[in-house]
Design an enzyme around this catalytic site. Structure first.
Site, mmCIF file in Angstrom:
data_model
loop_
_atom_site.group_PDB
_atom_site.id
_atom_site.type_symbol
_atom_site.label_atom_id
_atom_site.label_comp_id
_atom_site.label_asym_id
_atom_site.label_seq_id
_atom_site.Cartn_x
_atom_site.Cartn_y
_atom_site.Cartn_z
ATOM 1 C CG HIS A 1 -1.842 1.039 1.264
ATOM 2 N ND1 HIS A 1 -2.434 2.295 2.112
ATOM 3 C CD2 HIS A 1 -2.950 1.439 0.253
ATOM 4 C CE1 HIS A 1 -3.431 2.703 1.938
ATOM 5 N NE2 HIS A 1 -4.032 2.249 0.295
ATOM 6 C CE LYS B 1 -1.488 5.126 -1.354
ATOM 7 N NZ LYS B 1 -2.128 4.117 -0.276
ATOM 8 C CG ASP C 1 18.462 13.311 -9.366
ATOM 9 O OD1 ASP C 1 18.833 11.861 -10.810
ATOM 10 O OD2 ASP C 1 18.326 14.165 -10.199
ATOM 11 C CG HIS D 1 -7.356 8.515 -0.223
ATOM 12 N ND1 HIS D 1 -5.962 8.677 -0.741
ATOM 13 C CD2 HIS D 1 -7.854 6.578 -0.703
ATOM 14 C CE1 HIS D 1 -5.649 7.450 -0.778
ATOM 15 N NE2 HIS D 1 -6.735 6.094 -0.671
ATOM 16 C CE LYS E 1 -4.232 5.563 2.700
ATOM 17 N NZ LYS E 1 -5.856 6.059 2.492
ATOM 18 C CG ASP F 1 0.329 16.532 22.879
ATOM 19 O OD1 ASP F 1 -0.840 16.369 23.394
ATOM 20 O OD2 ASP F 1 1.534 15.846 23.302
#
Length: 520
Positions: free
Chosen positions: A173, A175, A180, A416, A418, A423
């Site tokens: 999952h 991404k 470079d 979508h 996450k 704090d």
């Protein structure tokens, strides 16, 4: 549920009389991130963007707007001189996907080494496209945990691969985009139109971060671990007999030549900053510097023989939340809290922490089965003291703001991103949802950044834009859940779940009875 699926798999196998399998003896030439990159333009821009006093820290810049997030990736691909490493759960066969693929092809033609790693679950029908790219000089494409059935649609591939359910249920999952080995982008976005505000009907509300400095080297090392693992297969090894690389390359190039990159739709993003492409052209990125911890599950998490415990990313996420002393603000599109998450929530609430959680409503989710799993926990979360918010559908968001339309694209619809802000100091951003699948089945990645400035930016985006556009849930005196919205400045109380139809309610109930939460 596992037993039911095993029985179904047996029936399918008997009916087929034989099952597809993966090739054996596959050669995976090992390779690592390039380190001879100090002379590249991107390395020099990253260095020029980093004050002397911040050399030991990583630099970050949030990418809240979809159009600029795509533009940033294309700009980095266009400026890369030596290497591009990409790792994605989904790379769609649409305008955004093809524009990125064209940029990769053009980079390879300049001599840039391109390594593209894609999870196979949503890659149905893409073998020829990806094999055509991989047949080009300087390009390698590998598939993570491939399904044995190649030439069929999404549902058919799943059904015909059920004899390997324990393996195909575990997905990559992550991404990640690294240019470079000096500038990276990671977060929640896949590569598809709906993640960049370009779909006609529904788009995702998401967030990435661009990174420079020490974090990039750690992200590249994590990529190498996946790239060289036994769970990946070169796309060429998955092709049927008689595959013609030259014809595939010609077809790929013809399709790539037909797309043209569209510039970003806005000159500034939601935080008032110019685009990454413009800043790269100016030779300096506007960054915030902070210490950061790179999180990445091991590829072995996808091993069907692996342990069923939470992965490293879920463990660190729960640990971070449990240390809160004042406030936790979490955004997750899918919420089916595992035991570790519940323990972390309880620990935070024992410290009298204000815990706010925003997720999708039944009308904005793209995973109604997962929403059914979440609905089972809603009452318990509220009783524990969690402040729950569910994103409204488009029309209600406009009414809540008393605007003609909600902020952003007219087709924006589904959460979508996450995220976790703890704090107002620590920021978690990555690919992990607050559910069992992210905790135990899928591999995930993320960053924990110790930066009050970045935490404030994310908290500001959520508090200013998302919470006012969400239903606030509360327990009524009679013990039922109420959904609270705003209309023309006045509070509106919904005694029943808004927009939940009878058919949806039945499906939710069935899902709750039949589906093991470990699969959600």
């Amino acid at each position: 549920m596992t037993n039911r699926l095993s029985m179904l798999a047996l029936v399918v196998m008997l009916g087929l009389g034989g099952c597809a399998g993966l090739p054996s003896g596959v050669q995976r030439a090992p390779s690592q991130a390039r380190h001879d990159v100090a002379d590249t333009s991107l390395a020099q821009i990253a260095a020029q963007s980093t004050p002397e006093a911040q050399q030991a820290l990583s630099g970050f810049r949030l990418l809240p707007d979809g159009a600029q997030a795509l533009e940033a990736r294309i700009a980095l691909a266009q400026r890369a001189a030596k290497s591009l490493d990409l790792q994605y759960y989904q790379l769609a066969h649409d305008r955004s996907g093809w524009q990125l693929l064209r940029a990769l092809r053009d980079a390879a033609a300049r001599g840039v080494r391109v390594r593209l790693l894609v999870d196979d679950l949503y890659a149905a029908g893409q073998d020829a496209m990806l094999a055509g790219l991989a047949a080009l000089p300087n390009v390698e494409v590998r598939m993570f945990n491939p399904l044995p059935v190649r030439d069929a649609g999404f549902a058919t591939r799943i059904v015909l691969s059920l004899h390997q359910f324990a393996r195909i249920n575990r997905r990559m999952h992550n991404k990640l985009f690294v240019a470079d080995n000096r500038i990276a982008i990671t977060g929640g976005r896949n590569i598809a139109d709906e993640y960049f505000g370009r779909a006609d009907a529904v788009n995702f509300i998401d967030l990435d971060t661009l990174a420079t400095g020490p974090a990039v080297a750690e992200l590249s090392a994590a990529f190498d671990g996946y790239w060289n693992s036994e769970h990946v297969y070169p796309i060429a090894a998955l092709q049927a007999a008689g595959f013609d690389p030259a014809a595939a390359t010609q077809a790929f190039s013809s399709a790539a030549d037909a797309v043209v990159f569209d510039p970003a739709l806005a000159t500034t993003d939601a935080l008032g900053r110019s685009g990454v492409a413009q800043q790269l052209a100016e030779g300096r990125l506007a960054l915030l510097f902070a210490p950061a911890q790179v999180l990445a599950d091991a590829p072995a998490k996808a091993d069907e023989r692996g342990p069923g415990a939470d992965g490293a990313v879920a463990h660190r996420h729960a640990e971070l939340v449990s240390t809160a002393r004042e406030e936790v603000l979490i955004a997750s599109p899918y919420v089916v809290p595992a035991a570790s998450s519940v323990t972390a929530i309880k620990a935070a609430l024992l410290n009298k922490v204000h815990y706010k959680l925003i997720t999708n409503s039944i009308s904005t989710t793209d995973e109604p089965l997962v929403h059914a799993g979440y609905a089972k926990h809603r009452m318990a979360l509220l009783k524990m003291g969690v402040k729950l918010y569910e994103l409204m559908p488009l029309a209600q968001r406009a009414a809540a703001r008393d605007d003609a339309a909600p902020r952003g694209s007219a087709s924006v619809g589904r959460l979508h991103a996450k995220l976790a802000v703890v704090d107002r100091r620590f920021l978690f951003i990555g690919s992990m949802n607050l559910d069992h699948r992210s905790a135990r089945s899928n591999t995930e990645a993320g960053l924990v950044i110790d930066s009050p400035a970045l935490a404030a930016e994310v908290a500001g985006l959520l508090q200013r834009d998302r919470l006012p556009e969400s239903y606030r849930l509360r327990l009524a005196d009679d013990g039922r859940i109420e959904w609270i919205s705003q209309h023309a400045g006045a509070e509106v109380v919904h005694r029943d779940e808004p927009h939940l139809t009878v058919a949806q309610s039945l499906k939710q109930w069935l899902g709750q009875q039949l589906v093991d939460e470990e699969l959600l």
